[in-house]
Design a protein around this motif. Structure first.
Motif, short mmCIF file in Angstrom:
data_model
loop_
_atom_site.label_atom_id
_atom_site.label_comp_id
_atom_site.label_asym_id
_atom_site.label_seq_id
_atom_site.Cartn_x
_atom_site.Cartn_y
_atom_site.Cartn_z
N ILE A 139 0.85 -1.19 0.00
CA ILE A 139 0.00 0.00 0.00
C ILE A 139 0.88 1.24 0.00
O ILE A 139 1.85 1.31 0.75
CB ILE A 139 -0.91 0.04 1.24
N ILE A 140 0.56 2.20 -0.84
CA ILE A 140 1.33 3.43 -0.94
C ILE A 140 0.65 4.52 -0.13
O ILE A 140 -0.57 4.70 -0.22
CB ILE A 140 1.45 3.87 -2.42
N PHE A 150 -1.00 2.06 8.74
CA PHE A 150 0.06 1.04 8.64
C PHE A 150 0.43 0.49 10.02
O PHE A 150 0.65 -0.71 10.19
CB PHE A 150 1.30 1.63 7.96
N GLY A 151 0.53 1.41 11.00
CA GLY A 151 0.87 0.97 12.35
C GLY A 151 -0.18 0.03 12.92
O GLY A 151 0.15 -0.98 13.56
N LYS A 152 -1.47 0.34 12.68
CA LYS A 152 -2.55 -0.51 13.17
C LYS A 152 -2.54 -1.86 12.47
O LYS A 152 -2.80 -2.90 13.09
CB LYS A 152 -3.89 0.19 12.97
N ILE A 153 -2.25 -1.88 11.17
CA ILE A 153 -2.21 -3.14 10.42
C ILE A 153 -1.15 -4.07 11.03
O ILE A 153 -1.39 -5.25 11.23
CB ILE A 153 -1.91 -2.89 8.93
N ARG A 178 -5.55 -7.90 2.28
CA ARG A 178 -4.44 -8.76 1.83
C ARG A 178 -3.20 -8.54 2.71
O ARG A 178 -2.48 -9.49 3.03
CB ARG A 178 -4.13 -8.46 0.36
N ALA A 179 -2.95 -7.29 3.11
CA ALA A 179 -1.80 -7.01 3.98
C ALA A 179 -1.99 -7.68 5.34
O ALA A 179 -1.05 -8.25 5.90
CB ALA A 179 -1.63 -5.50 4.15
N LEU A 180 -3.21 -7.62 5.88
CA LEU A 180 -3.48 -8.28 7.15
C LEU A 180 -3.25 -9.79 7.05
O LEU A 180 -2.69 -10.41 7.97
CB LEU A 180 -4.94 -8.01 7.57
N HIS A 181 -3.65 -10.38 5.95
CA HIS A 181 -3.46 -11.82 5.76
C HIS A 181 -1.98 -12.16 5.60
O HIS A 181 -1.46 -13.10 6.23
CB HIS A 181 -4.24 -12.29 4.54
N ASN A 182 -1.28 -11.38 4.77
CA ASN A 182 0.13 -11.69 4.47
C ASN A 182 1.04 -11.54 5.69
O ASN A 182 2.10 -12.17 5.76
CB ASN A 182 0.63 -10.82 3.33
N LEU A 183 0.65 -10.70 6.63
CA LEU A 183 1.47 -10.50 7.83
C LEU A 183 1.01 -11.37 9.00
O LEU A 183 1.54 -11.24 10.10
CB LEU A 183 1.43 -9.02 8.25
#
Length: 467
Positions: A139-140, A150-153, A178-183
């Motif tokens: 994510i940009i 980003f910090g919350k994710i 997708r970011a939540l899943h990948n991390l």
């Protein structure tokens, strides 16, 4: 240059797909069956395999085993999601329904190839232990609101807590999911994405929870539901505000009890699924109106992440525009391009009601139409008058390029997708689906498919004239 293998027995589709990929700077090989692919190629040596589900001899899913970790994108002739569930369960990285839209196929290919390094088992532990940057999240954004997001994710991702992502259409809610899943610890398990607004109400319970043979007319065999397919992984329900009340009750059981019961079955089975939901609607207000279950709302609202609209992200819009421009140039094989100063001013001052999706479409259109390395403002197709910018003429050395459009008429170079979206959003409150389809000159099925592709939710039952 990424090397892609196409396995498809229909010559016309195979040739068309090959031309599409080669035009976009991919090396392509092809085969008409799994057996032919085995005989002619070393299957694990490709960067991506695109295969039809039904082939002469072995099915396309057999390539998942033969690929030895190379991602496999499955094509299916059925518009329904059901035919893809088994493929995802077997390890397919994604699926796409035929007939597919060219942009949809290219976006899927680009995403899979860009994500592949992050999912290669050989990744070193040192790399895995580094804190994620915004680019790692996919994510940009540099504005304070995005940095806070980003910090919350990063804090939420490692947990199994249910997450509700809120934001306007086109802001990138699926990227956050997708970011939540990948991390998360579930990163190697499936991420199943479902657009609740795209599935007819009569099918949604069967699609989500599966059904037994004979459960209803046409149920000739038992089917695994999408919730079950996500077992061990993550289920992302986009536009959850469009979910019918009956399906909401079943979903609540999944969250409370961790179990599902297929339609037509008397037995329940346990599932281990993390739920991420997204909506552009105010679920709390819908709950007060009786259009959304209040108990489900509070179950979903464990962690709430809000995506700001593009108009509130300051200089992020230019950062996004430059990144999207470079991506489009690479995808189309164009030499690097840049925006004129007038174009950058317009991008900065325009409100972008369609958010990042609208920005991406405008840039893609401009890259296609531009005949030089400098993209002028008029090719962006933005309906924006100079006076509305709040800046003087000195800021626009060549302001004639921004030909104002009448406010109540679409721009002449409005794309068909833009026109479709504007028309549907303007008329859906007082026209039925049948009337909308007739006015647009398409079938109701085509109207539903375009709604799904563009992320336009259905109007709710009972709104407007009778159906």
């Amino acid at each position: 240059m990424p090397h892609i293998l196409i396995v498809e027995d229909e010559t016309i589709i195979r040739s068309a797909l090959r031309r599409l990929l080669e035009r976009n700077q991919y090396a392509v090989s092809e085969a008409g069956s799994v057996q032919e692919a085995q005989e002619r190629y070393s299957i694990p040596g490709f960067d991506l395999i695109i295969s039809d589900l039904r082939l002469p001899g072995a099915p396309g899913t057999e390539l998942i085993r033969l690929a030895e970790g190379t991602p496999v994108l499955i094509m299916t002739s059925y518009a329904s999601l059901r035919s893809a569930v088994d493929s995802m369960k077997l390890g397919a990285v994604d699926y796409i329904a035929k007939p597919f839209d060219h942009d949809e196929m290219l976006q899927a290919v680009s995403r899979i190839l860009s994500e592949r390094p992050a999912t290669v088992p050989a990744a070193t532990p040192a790399r895995e232990e580094k804190p994620a940057s915004p680019n790692d999240l996919g994510i940009i954004g540099s504005c304070p609101a995005m940095q806070d997001l980003f910090g919350k994710i990063r804090k939420v991702a490692p947990t199994d807590s249910t997450v509700l992502i809120q934001g306007e259409s086109g802001t990138g809610k699926e990227l956050v999911a997708r970011a939540l899943h990948n991390l998360s610890r579930r990163a190697r398990a499936p991420l199943i994405s479902v657009n609740c607004a795209a599935i007819p109400e009569t099918l949604i319970e069967s699609e989500l929870f599966g059904h037994e043979k004979g459960a209803f007319t046409g149920a000739s065999a038992s089917r695994t539901g999408l919730v079950e397919a996500a077992d061990g992984g993550t289920l992302f329900l986009d536009e959850i505000g469009e979910l019918p009340l009956d399906a909401q009750a079943r979903l609540l059981r999944v969250l409370q009890e961790g179990e599902i019961r297929r339609v037509g079955s008397v037995q329940s089975q346990k599932v281990d699924v993390r739920l991420i939901a997204a909506t552009h609607r105010d679920l709390k207000s819908l709950a007060k109106l009786g259009q959304f279950r209040e108990d489900l709302y509070y179950r979903l609202h464990v962690i709430s992440l809000k995506l700001p609209p593009l108009r509130q992200r300051g200089n992020d819009v230019i950062e996004l525009a430059d990144t999207l421009l470079a991506r489009q140039c690479a995808r189309m094989g164009r030499t690097p391009m840049h925006f004129t100063e007038e174009a950058r001013q317009v991008i900065t001052h325009y409100a972008w009601p369609g958010n990042v999706r609208e920005l991406e479409n405008a840039i893609e259109r401009a890259v296609i139409l531009c005949e030089s390395e400098k993209i002028p403002a008029d090719l962006l197709g933005i309906d924006l008058e100079l006076d509305s910018l709040g800046v003087g003429d000195e800021d626009f050395p060549d302001s004639s390029m921004l030909s104002p459009q009448p406010r109540n008429e679409p721009a002449e170079n409005l794309s068909l997708e833009d026109y479709f979206q504007h028309f549907v959003l303007e008329h859906q409150d007082h026209m039925t689906e049948t009337e909308l389809a007739r006015k647009l000159g398409i079938s109701r099925k085509c109207l539903w498919e375009r709604r799904q592709r563009l992320g336009i939710p259905r109007r709710r039952t009972g709104v407007g004239s009778g159906s």
